[in-house]
Design a protein around this motif. Structure first.
Motif, PDB file in Angstrom:
ATOM      1  N   ALA A 135       0.950  -1.198   0.061  1.00  0.00           N
ATOM      2  CA  ALA A 135      -0.041  -0.059  -0.030  1.00  0.00           C
ATOM      3  C   ALA A 135       0.869   1.093  -0.110  1.00  0.00           C
ATOM      4  O   ALA A 135       0.440   2.130  -0.483  1.00  0.00           O
ATOM      5  CB  ALA A 135      -0.926   0.100   1.326  1.00  0.00           C
ATOM      6  N   SER A 136       1.910   1.268   0.557  1.00  0.00           N
ATOM      7  CA  SER A 136       2.930   2.454   0.617  1.00  0.00           C
ATOM      8  C   SER A 136       3.408   2.508  -0.892  1.00  0.00           C
ATOM      9  O   SER A 136       3.677   3.752  -1.090  1.00  0.00           O
ATOM     10  CB  SER A 136       3.976   2.126   1.824  1.00  0.00           C
ATOM     11  OG  SER A 136       4.724   3.273   1.660  1.00  0.00           O
ATOM     12  N   ALA A 137       3.651   1.667  -1.342  1.00  0.00           N
ATOM     13  CA  ALA A 137       4.313   1.636  -2.784  1.00  0.00           C
ATOM     14  C   ALA A 137       3.392   2.157  -3.940  1.00  0.00           C
ATOM     15  O   ALA A 137       3.433   2.777  -4.521  1.00  0.00           O
ATOM     16  CB  ALA A 137       4.984   0.273  -3.237  1.00  0.00           C
ATOM     17  N   ILE A 138       2.055   1.556  -3.544  1.00  0.00           N
ATOM     18  CA  ILE A 138       0.923   1.968  -4.716  1.00  0.00           C
ATOM     19  C   ILE A 138      -0.204   1.960  -4.060  1.00  0.00           C
ATOM     20  O   ILE A 138      -1.044   1.122  -3.943  1.00  0.00           O
ATOM     21  CB  ILE A 138       0.959   0.716  -5.742  1.00  0.00           C
ATOM     22  CG1 ILE A 138       2.276   0.729  -6.366  1.00  0.00           C
ATOM     23  CG2 ILE A 138      -0.069   1.161  -6.849  1.00  0.00           C
ATOM     24  CD1 ILE A 138       2.082  -0.432  -7.474  1.00  0.00           C
ATOM     25  N   PRO A 139      -0.645   3.210  -3.396  1.00  0.00           N
ATOM     26  CA  PRO A 139      -1.822   3.320  -2.787  1.00  0.00           C
ATOM     27  C   PRO A 139      -2.905   3.727  -3.584  1.00  0.00           C
ATOM     28  O   PRO A 139      -3.040   4.925  -4.083  1.00  0.00           O
ATOM     29  CB  PRO A 139      -1.487   4.734  -1.877  1.00  0.00           C
ATOM     30  CG  PRO A 139      -0.407   5.360  -2.293  1.00  0.00           C
ATOM     31  CD  PRO A 139       0.242   4.531  -3.513  1.00  0.00           C
ATOM     32  N   THR A 140      -4.020   2.934  -3.852  1.00  0.00           N
ATOM     33  CA  THR A 140      -5.044   2.883  -4.724  1.00  0.00           C
ATOM     34  C   THR A 140      -6.031   2.419  -4.174  1.00  0.00           C
ATOM     35  O   THR A 140      -6.025   1.398  -3.420  1.00  0.00           O
ATOM     36  CB  THR A 140      -4.874   2.626  -6.111  1.00  0.00           C
ATOM     37  OG1 THR A 140      -6.085   2.824  -7.012  1.00  0.00           O
ATOM     38  CG2 THR A 140      -4.096   1.205  -6.101  1.00  0.00           C
ATOM     39  N   ALA A 141      -7.481   2.660  -4.385  1.00  0.00           N
ATOM     40  CA  ALA A 141      -8.607   1.989  -3.933  1.00  0.00           C
ATOM     41  C   ALA A 141      -8.759   0.748  -4.285  1.00  0.00           C
ATOM     42  O   ALA A 141      -9.063  -0.060  -3.474  1.00  0.00           O
ATOM     43  CB  ALA A 141      -9.866   2.934  -4.122  1.00  0.00           C
ATOM     44  N   GLY A 142      -8.459   0.483  -5.442  1.00  0.00           N
ATOM     45  CA  GLY A 142      -8.521  -0.939  -5.933  1.00  0.00           C
ATOM     46  C   GLY A 142      -7.486  -1.739  -5.282  1.00  0.00           C
ATOM     47  O   GLY A 142      -7.755  -2.978  -5.159  1.00  0.00           O
ATOM     48  N   GLY A 143      -6.309  -1.387  -4.874  1.00  0.00           N
ATOM     49  CA  GLY A 143      -5.311  -2.275  -4.112  1.00  0.00           C
ATOM     50  C   GLY A 143      -5.076  -3.542  -4.679  1.00  0.00           C
ATOM     51  O   GLY A 143      -4.227  -3.693  -5.514  1.00  0.00           O
ATOM     52  N   LEU A 144      -5.664  -4.620  -4.162  1.00  0.00           N
ATOM     53  CA  LEU A 144      -5.269  -5.965  -4.219  1.00  0.00           C
ATOM     54  C   LEU A 144      -5.279  -6.164  -5.841  1.00  0.00           C
ATOM     55  O   LEU A 144      -4.394  -6.851  -6.301  1.00  0.00           O
ATOM     56  CB  LEU A 144      -6.160  -6.821  -3.315  1.00  0.00           C
ATOM     57  CG  LEU A 144      -6.118  -6.239  -1.944  1.00  0.00           C
ATOM     58  CD1 LEU A 144      -7.359  -7.010  -1.318  1.00  0.00           C
ATOM     59  CD2 LEU A 144      -5.080  -6.579  -1.330  1.00  0.00           C
ATOM     60  N   TYR A 145      -6.402  -6.052  -6.426  1.00  0.00           N
ATOM     61  CA  TYR A 145      -6.479  -6.499  -7.926  1.00  0.00           C
ATOM     62  C   TYR A 145      -5.428  -5.733  -8.951  1.00  0.00           C
ATOM     63  O   TYR A 145      -4.913  -6.252  -9.729  1.00  0.00           O
ATOM     64  CB  TYR A 145      -7.834  -6.547  -8.461  1.00  0.00           C
ATOM     65  CG  TYR A 145      -8.214  -5.219  -8.744  1.00  0.00           C
ATOM     66  CD1 TYR A 145      -7.979  -4.820 -10.121  1.00  0.00           C
ATOM     67  CD2 TYR A 145      -9.106  -4.109  -7.859  1.00  0.00           C
ATOM     68  CE1 TYR A 145      -8.437  -3.398 -10.473  1.00  0.00           C
ATOM     69  CE2 TYR A 145      -9.356  -3.101  -8.387  1.00  0.00           C
ATOM     70  CZ  TYR A 145      -9.057  -2.349  -9.504  1.00  0.00           C
ATOM     71  OH  TYR A 145      -9.734  -1.390  -9.997  1.00  0.00           O
ATOM     72  N   TYR A 146      -5.222  -4.401  -8.199  1.00  0.00           N
ATOM     73  CA  TYR A 146      -4.323  -3.581  -9.032  1.00  0.00           C
ATOM     74  C   TYR A 146      -2.933  -3.998  -8.639  1.00  0.00           C
ATOM     75  O   TYR A 146      -2.033  -4.112  -9.909  1.00  0.00           O
ATOM     76  CB  TYR A 146      -4.286  -2.057  -8.652  1.00  0.00           C
ATOM     77  CG  TYR A 146      -3.818  -1.184  -9.319  1.00  0.00           C
ATOM     78  CD1 TYR A 146      -3.997  -0.254 -10.305  1.00  0.00           C
ATOM     79  CD2 TYR A 146      -2.281  -1.193  -9.270  1.00  0.00           C
ATOM     80  CE1 TYR A 146      -3.450   0.567 -11.055  1.00  0.00           C
ATOM     81  CE2 TYR A 146      -1.601  -0.131  -9.853  1.00  0.00           C
ATOM     82  CZ  TYR A 146      -2.252   0.723 -10.977  1.00  0.00           C
ATOM     83  OH  TYR A 146      -1.404   1.528 -11.639  1.00  0.00           O
ATOM     84  N   TRP A 147      -2.617  -4.556  -7.700  1.00  0.00           N
ATOM     85  CA  TRP A 147      -1.167  -5.029  -7.369  1.00  0.00           C
ATOM     86  C   TRP A 147      -0.864  -6.214  -7.983  1.00  0.00           C
ATOM     87  O   TRP A 147       0.192  -6.690  -8.515  1.00  0.00           O
ATOM     88  CB  TRP A 147      -0.859  -4.986  -5.734  1.00  0.00           C
ATOM     89  CG  TRP A 147      -1.232  -4.014  -5.145  1.00  0.00           C
ATOM     90  CD1 TRP A 147      -1.054  -2.527  -5.547  1.00  0.00           C
ATOM     91  CD2 TRP A 147      -1.570  -3.638  -3.610  1.00  0.00           C
ATOM     92  NE1 TRP A 147      -1.308  -1.692  -4.477  1.00  0.00           N
ATOM     93  CE2 TRP A 147      -1.419  -2.507  -3.292  1.00  0.00           C
ATOM     94  CE3 TRP A 147      -1.787  -4.713  -2.580  1.00  0.00           C
ATOM     95  CZ2 TRP A 147      -1.986  -1.950  -1.984  1.00  0.00           C
ATOM     96  CZ3 TRP A 147      -2.057  -4.341  -1.425  1.00  0.00           C
ATOM     97  CH2 TRP A 147      -2.145  -2.839  -1.107  1.00  0.00           C
TER      98      TRP A 147
END
Length: 574
Positions: A135-147
């Motif tokens: 989350a610190s690297a890529i904080p976005t609402a989609g989060g899990l599927y985005y990562w």
């Protein structure tokens, strides 16, 4: 743009105007020409790993980082670090959640409940630390599927991302079902206590309370982000108040009624096996699951990333802080409960109130205090439901923004910075899933288990991919344990998550399995993932292509700045 940093071919294709959003200078302002085909081809690959330019540690503000991720700011950033912590702490709803899972915990004796909680919580913290790094690297609402999309290998990005998006969305909806059915049980238990046991709890009455709860939560979570953020403050205070009240009232009442407490050997060493599993496996089944069911949905902090101030720092604090607080406070609560409980655990398990916690409080404090505690727990449980409803709506909204769900073009709409249709979709889905609970308790348990299995799959997949196929493109944000400690913690967390997914699908007993005591989670969980895969292959493959930008070229260039554009062009050069 500095000509020494750009190849001649790049200069022919792209020119930049006003790329520095904070200080416009004559040198940094040149005419934009044919930018659409270049920048759009770059930012449409956000998350693909082919063009790796998301760098949270160097971003100046939240909007710039979100633009690097590929999205424009549509929601208002109203959540402080405390309120980001609050949404996860609220969903965990410590005392109401422990009350809901107490029957499972004490079915292995006090030692299973006490030490199982402590051990499982430690491993959950490791899972949370890995999620906090993501989350610190890529904080976005989609989060899990985005990562998942970002770190997955070529050829598998879209399908892996889609399955994780579906799994996370359904798991959160199942979590709302679980919380609201717990609320309905607490309300009905209070009614039974009020009528001294002369009240029949039917499935219809239970569902009616569940239905009313979901509707009211939908109305509450449709308010502005600022109101929802302040609601987390109320939830933190309410949960801490009821915990402190329990610590004071329950021991006093127990001392007055019984004159003594259970000794340390009972609290920390009293093991009972009410199943035909061997002692070790029963310890895991009954000891780990209360913590697993309670200390969950901390990914809600991730889903609030686009409403959090300084998300790359506040979201990790929210995740780790909420898990740590619930680990320690929950352990102390369980010790208190085991000190005050009737040592004949069968009397608490086979209670006429249908709620072991109600029996425990009644034995120590009497009728009026029991009703008061159940009412306070119901209020905290309601706040839990509001918080998870908020988190679900943000996940569903983000997934729809990338065309991952049916009716995405409607669900992704935002009005006055509130995703109303996403909230409606979350609540309607919860009501539909909740109908399974009308069948019988076995179906209800399988439904609630989906919240565990679905979330754990969604949590472990991006971390596993980050450790393997995505290890070369991972750029840590401000929160990172380092190149040595981070992989160790992450691998332990992944192995623990796999273990929990498998364990959660085991039945409560080893022999005599039939349709009434079968654990259908082993069918529902993998079945959902398989159906998501089939749905993707047969239909959604045409429409879902992973995360996609909703920024225009001008918005993108204005937000990210000239340094980021230069870095992208450098990576694009052979």
């Amino acid at each position: 743009m500095n000509s020494t940093m750009t190849s001649e071919s790049s200069k022919k294709d792209i020119k930049i105007i006003n790329l520095e959003p904070r200080a416009s200078t004559e040198e940094g302002s040149i005419e934009l020409h044919n930018m659409a085909s270049n920048l759009r081809s770059i930012i449409s690959k956000t998350g693909a790993g082919e063009v790796n330019y998301i760098n949270a540690s160097k971003s100046v503000n939240d909007n710039q980082l979100l633009a690097e991720i590929g999205y424009k700011q549509e929601l208002k950033r109203q959540f402080s670090t405390l309120q980001v912590f609050g949404i996860a702490f609220s969903i965990m709803g410590l005392l109401p959640s422990i009350a809901s899972v107490m029957g499972t915990g004490i079915s292995g004796g006090s030692v299973s409940f006490v030490w199982g909680w402590f051990i499982a919580s430690f491993f959950i913290l490791l899972v949370g630390i890995s999620m906090a790094e993501n989350a610190s690297a890529i904080p976005t609402a989609g989060g899990l599927y985005y990562w998942t999309y970002y770190y997955a290998p070529k050829g598998y990005k879209e399908v892996f991302s889609f399955i994780i998006g579906c799994s996370n969305s359904l798991a959160l909806v199942a979590g709302l079902c679980s919380i609201d059915y717990g609320l309905a049980e607490e309300i009905m238990a209070a009614v039974v206590v009020t009528y001294d046991g002369d009240f029949n709890i039917t499935d219809g009455r239970l569902y009616a309370v569940f239905l009313a709860s979901v509707i009211v939560m939908a109305l509450c979570t449709s308010m502005a982000s600022g109101v929802i953020a302040r609601l987390q403050n109320i939830s933190i205070v309410s949960n801490l108040f009821i915990i402190v009240l329990l610590f004071i009232a329950l021991p006093v009442g127990t001392k007055h009624k019984r004159g003594t407490f259970n000794d340390a050997s009972f609290i920390f060493g009293g093991f009972e096996n009410f199943s035909d599993w061997n002692g070790g496996w029963q310890f895991c089944l009954t000891g780990f699951m209360p913590a697993v069911w309670t200390i969950g949905s901390f990914d809600s902090c991730v889903h609030q990333s686009e409403e959090a101030k300084d998300a790359k720092k506040s979201v990790p604090v929210g995740i780790i802080g909420s898990i740590s607080a619930c680990w320690i406070l929950g352990w102390l609560i369980i010790i208190c409960l085991m000190a005050c409980i009737d040592p004949q655990l069968e009397n608490v398990l086979d209670t006429q109130y249908g709620f072991p916690m109600a029996q425990l409080i009644y034995d120590s404090l009497g009728k009026k205090w029991t009703i008061a505690f159940l009412s306070l727990m119901a209020f905290c449980q309601f706040l839990m439901g509001c918080s998870i409803c908020t988190a679900i709506s943000r996940q569903i909204w983000a997934f729809s923004r990338d065309d991952g769900l049916p009716f995405s073009k409607y669900i992704k709409q935002v009005h006055n910075s509130v995703p109303f249709f996403a909230i409606l979709a979350a609540c309607v889905s919860s009501l539909v899933l909740g109908l399974l609970c009308l069948i019988d308790a076995t179906a209800a348990n399988a439904l609630f288990s989906l919240a565990v299995a679905g979330n754990y799959l969604a949590w472990c997949t991006p971390t596993l991919l980050r450790l393997t196929s995505g290890r070369d493109i991972f750029r840590p944000g401000p929160f990172y344990l380092g190149k040595v400690l981070s992989p160790i913690v992450s691998w332990i967390g992944v192995l623990y998550e796999v273990f929990i997914i498998i364990m959660e699908m085991f039945p409560s007993q080893q022999h005599g399995i039939n349709k009434t005591n079968m654990n259908y989670a082993c069918v529902i969980g993998p079945g959902i993932w398989f159906l998501a895969w089939i749905y993707y292959l047969l239909y959604k493959k045409k429409y879902y292509h992973g995360p996609k930008t909703n920024l225009s070229d001008e918005e993108y260039s204005d937000m990210v700045g000239i340094d980021v554009i230069d870095g992208i062009l450098e990576q694009k050069e052979p």
